[in-house]
Every structure is written in structure tokens, then in C-alpha cells.
Write a protein that holds these residues in place. Structure first.
Motif, PDB file in Angstrom:
ATOM      1  N   GLU A 200      12.156  10.354  11.977  1.00 36.23           N
ATOM      2  CA  GLU A 200      12.979  10.538  13.182  1.00 36.23           C
ATOM      3  C   GLU A 200      12.842  11.950  13.732  1.00 36.23           C
ATOM      4  N   LYS A 201      12.769  12.928  12.842  1.00 35.99           N
ATOM      5  CA  LYS A 201      12.679  14.326  13.266  1.00 35.99           C
ATOM      6  C   LYS A 201      11.344  14.634  13.921  1.00 35.99           C
ATOM      7  N   THR A 202      10.259  14.101  13.370  1.00 32.02           N
ATOM      8  CA  THR A 202       8.923  14.410  13.881  1.00 32.02           C
ATOM      9  C   THR A 202       8.482  13.467  14.983  1.00 32.02           C
ATOM     10  N   ASN A 203       9.136  12.296  15.063  1.00 31.32           N
ATOM     11  CA  ASN A 203       8.777  11.292  16.065  1.00 31.32           C
ATOM     12  C   ASN A 203       7.278  10.956  16.014  1.00 31.32           C
ATOM     13  N   ALA A 204       6.783  10.804  14.796  1.00 30.16           N
ATOM     14  CA  ALA A 204       5.359  10.505  14.600  1.00 30.16           C
ATOM     15  C   ALA A 204       5.124   9.011  14.811  1.00 30.16           C
ATOM     16  N   LYS A 205       4.930   8.623  16.063  1.00 30.14           N
ATOM     17  CA  LYS A 205       4.833   7.208  16.395  1.00 30.14           C
ATOM     18  C   LYS A 205       3.664   6.520  15.690  1.00 30.14           C
ATOM     19  N   ILE A 206       2.575   7.254  15.453  1.00 33.92           N
ATOM     20  CA  ILE A 206       1.396   6.655  14.841  1.00 33.92           C
ATOM     21  C   ILE A 206       1.667   6.242  13.387  1.00 33.92           C
ATOM     22  N   LEU A 207       2.696   6.853  12.765  1.00 30.90           N
ATOM     23  CA  LEU A 207       3.032   6.550  11.376  1.00 30.90           C
ATOM     24  C   LEU A 207       4.248   5.639  11.242  1.00 30.90           C
ATOM     25  N   LYS A 208       4.879   5.337  12.348  1.00 23.41           N
ATOM     26  CA  LYS A 208       6.159   4.642  12.316  1.00 23.41           C
ATOM     27  C   LYS A 208       6.070   3.287  11.616  1.00 23.41           C
ATOM     28  N   ALA A 209       5.064   2.492  11.937  1.00 20.62           N
ATOM     29  CA  ALA A 209       4.964   1.146  11.374  1.00 20.62           C
ATOM     30  C   ALA A 209       4.877   1.191   9.854  1.00 20.62           C
ATOM     31  N   ARG A 210       4.035   2.068   9.328  1.00 22.04           N
ATOM     32  CA  ARG A 210       3.833   2.072   7.881  1.00 22.04           C
ATOM     33  C   ARG A 210       5.025   2.644   7.127  1.00 22.04           C
ATOM     34  N   ILE A 211       5.703   3.621   7.683  1.00 24.84           N
ATOM     35  CA  ILE A 211       6.859   4.198   6.994  1.00 24.84           C
ATOM     36  C   ILE A 211       8.022   3.203   6.967  1.00 24.84           C
TER      37      ILE A 211
ATOM     38  N   PRO B 195       0.830  -1.205   0.000  1.00 23.10           N
ATOM     39  CA  PRO B 195       0.000   0.000   0.000  1.00 23.10           C
ATOM     40  C   PRO B 195       0.865   1.255   0.000  1.00 23.10           C
ATOM     41  N   ASN B 196       0.424   2.295  -0.706  1.00 26.43           N
ATOM     42  CA  ASN B 196       1.155   3.552  -0.694  1.00 26.43           C
ATOM     43  C   ASN B 196       0.161   4.706  -0.713  1.00 26.43           C
ATOM     44  N   PRO B 197       0.558   5.899  -0.249  1.00 25.43           N
ATOM     45  CA  PRO B 197      -0.388   7.000  -0.092  1.00 25.43           C
ATOM     46  C   PRO B 197      -0.740   7.707  -1.383  1.00 25.43           C
ATOM     47  N   GLY B 198      -0.007   7.424  -2.476  1.00 30.05           N
ATOM     48  CA  GLY B 198      -0.323   8.070  -3.747  1.00 30.05           C
ATOM     49  C   GLY B 198       0.148   9.508  -3.789  1.00 30.05           C
TER      50      GLY B 198
ATOM     51  N   VAL C 264       7.063   0.361   4.453  1.00 33.93           N
ATOM     52  CA  VAL C 264       7.183   0.673   3.024  1.00 33.93           C
ATOM     53  C   VAL C 264       8.648   0.727   2.605  1.00 33.93           C
ATOM     54  N   PHE C 265       9.499   1.364   3.409  1.00 35.74           N
ATOM     55  CA  PHE C 265      10.911   1.446   3.047  1.00 35.74           C
ATOM     56  C   PHE C 265      11.541   0.060   2.956  1.00 35.74           C
ATOM     57  N   ASN C 266      11.278  -0.784   3.944  1.00 34.58           N
ATOM     58  CA  ASN C 266      11.957  -2.079   3.998  1.00 34.58           C
ATOM     59  C   ASN C 266      11.307  -3.142   3.120  1.00 34.58           C
ATOM     60  N   ALA C 267      10.018  -3.027   2.873  1.00 36.28           N
ATOM     61  CA  ALA C 267       9.355  -4.017   2.022  1.00 36.28           C
ATOM     62  C   ALA C 267       9.492  -3.699   0.546  1.00 36.28           C
ATOM     63  N   ALA C 268       9.578  -2.408   0.192  1.00 39.62           N
ATOM     64  CA  ALA C 268       9.468  -2.050  -1.218  1.00 39.62           C
ATOM     65  C   ALA C 268      10.637  -1.247  -1.777  1.00 39.62           C
ATOM     66  N   ILE C 269      11.548  -0.785  -0.920  1.00 41.26           N
ATOM     67  CA  ILE C 269      12.622   0.090  -1.401  1.00 41.26           C
ATOM     68  C   ILE C 269      14.001  -0.478  -1.083  1.00 41.26           C
TER      69      ILE C 269
END
Length: 205
Positions: free
Chosen positions: A55-66, A3-6, A69-74
Motif C-alpha cells: 500500500e505504501k509503495t503502490n507497486a502495481k506490478i507486484l500487487k497480484a502476486r503479493i 510460488p514464493n521468492p525465497g 500469496v497472502f490470501n492463498a497461503a497465509i
């Protein structure tokens, strides 16, 4: 596959500047660049940009998906697939903690796939995938569960040398039962994983 945000979120970021959600947009764009457009270097840079902003924003709610996506697809386009394993487990744990069960399950599912592809000892791998099968099942995320079960059954076929080793049929997965369901649902991801593993088994045996 992933999944990606488009583009809309990325467009808003360009117009108005970075927000915590922008990291997810960068990761999604990196995925598109690598997988669809073939610009591996640029996609990889966008993936790292996503991680830096996370890392800069420490957005924990988004951590899993970011991280997912990096490790599964990039990441695997530029680094060994083994480098994705610990981060995918980190994404799984983060998703569980924050309630992002979809990406927790995706992370565990891709951990199963990449663990198999990285050449790990099959006996230990089959045992570990069984535990993640139970975990994904509790999350009620059927898509990721099927990925896990296919690779776990492939590992079991290689360990046990069954009479029909090219048929994925055993305690983890039954292609006789599941293939018609995948076809009816037009689940191309599940079909890809199933046919890929059958091809590998047919080659090896």
C-alpha cells in the motif's frame, strides 16, 4: 503449492532496507513460516507487513502476486477462508491489468478451490467456476486450470448424483484421462487436489 521468492530477496532487504519488491519477500517468508515452520502468528504478521508495504509503495506490478500469496497461503490460518475470496478476485483482476498472467491464473485457481471449500451453493458455484475455467484457459496456465476443473467436476458430481459419483469424470474433468498425465508429470499439487476430492466424495456417498 504456492510460488514464493525465497530467502535471497529477504536477505537483501535486511541488508539494504525496504524496496517495493521487499513486500513480495515478506509475503513469501510469511508463507514459509506458516506452511513449513508452523509459526502461524509470525507468518501472519509478515503477511500483513507485505500488504502495508504494498500500500505504501503502490507497486502495481507486484500487487497480484503479493495479494495472492497472502490470501492463498497465509490468511486462512487465522481467518475464515471466505475472507480470501474477494481479495483473490482482486489479485486476478490486477494480474490481468498488469500482464502478470501467471499470478492472475493462480488467483483464479485458488479462488475456485477456496470457493468450494467455503460451502457456497453448488449450483451457482459450478456456473461461476465454468466461467473462470474459460478465463484461465485463455491465459494458457495449465496448472491453475487443472485445479479449477477438478473442483468444478466435484461440484457437478454432488449436484447431479451420477451413477459413479466418486469418479471425477464429466464435462469439466476426466480423471481417467488426466490422472496418468499428473503421474507422469509428477504434479503433486494436481494429485493432491484430485485425491482430496475423491476422498470427500467417497465419504459423502
Amino acid at each position: 503449492m504456492v510460488p514464493n521468492p525465497g530467502p535471497p530477496l529477504l536477505t537483501l532487504t535486511i541488508r539494504h532496507g525496504n524496496a517495493a519488491e521487499s513486500a513480495y519477500a515478506y509475503a513469501g517468508y510469511g508463507f514459509v513460516l506458516c506452511g513449513a515452520l508452523g509459526d502461524i502468528d509470525a507468518g501472519y504478521r509478515f503477511g500483513h507487513l507485505a500488504l502495508k508495504l504494498l500500500e505504501k509503495t503502490n507497486a502495481k506490478i507486484l500487487k497480484a502476486r503479493i495479494i495472492f500469496v497472502f490470501n492463498a497461503a497465509i490468511r486462512h490460518w487465522k481467518e475464515h477462508v471466505k475472507e480470501t475470496l474477494n481479495p483473490l478476485l482482486e489479485a486476478y483482476q490486477s494480474g490481468i491489468k498488469t500482464g502478470d498472467i501467471e499470478y492472475a491464473a493462480h488467483s483464479a485457481g485458488y479462488y475456485s478451490v477456496y470457493s468450494y471449500c467455503s460451502g457456497r451453493n453448488l449450483v451457482g458455484l459450478a456456473q461461476e467456476l465454468a466461467s473462470y475455467s474459460e478465463a484461465i484457459g485463455r491465459l494458457k496456465q495449465e496448472t491453475s486450470l487443472q485445479w479449477n476443473r477438478i473442483y468444478r467436476q466435484a461440484a457437478l458430481n454432488l449436484i447431479r448424483h451420477t451413477e459413479k459419483p466418486c469418479i471425477l469424470d464429466g464435462e469439466a474433468y476426466s480423471e481417467e484421462e488426466m490422472l496418468p498425465q499428473h503421474l507422469r508429470a509428477r504434479d503433486r499439487n494436481a494429485l493432491y487436489h484430485l485425491y482430496l476430492n475423491k476422498l470427500i466424495l467417497c465419504y459423502l456417498f
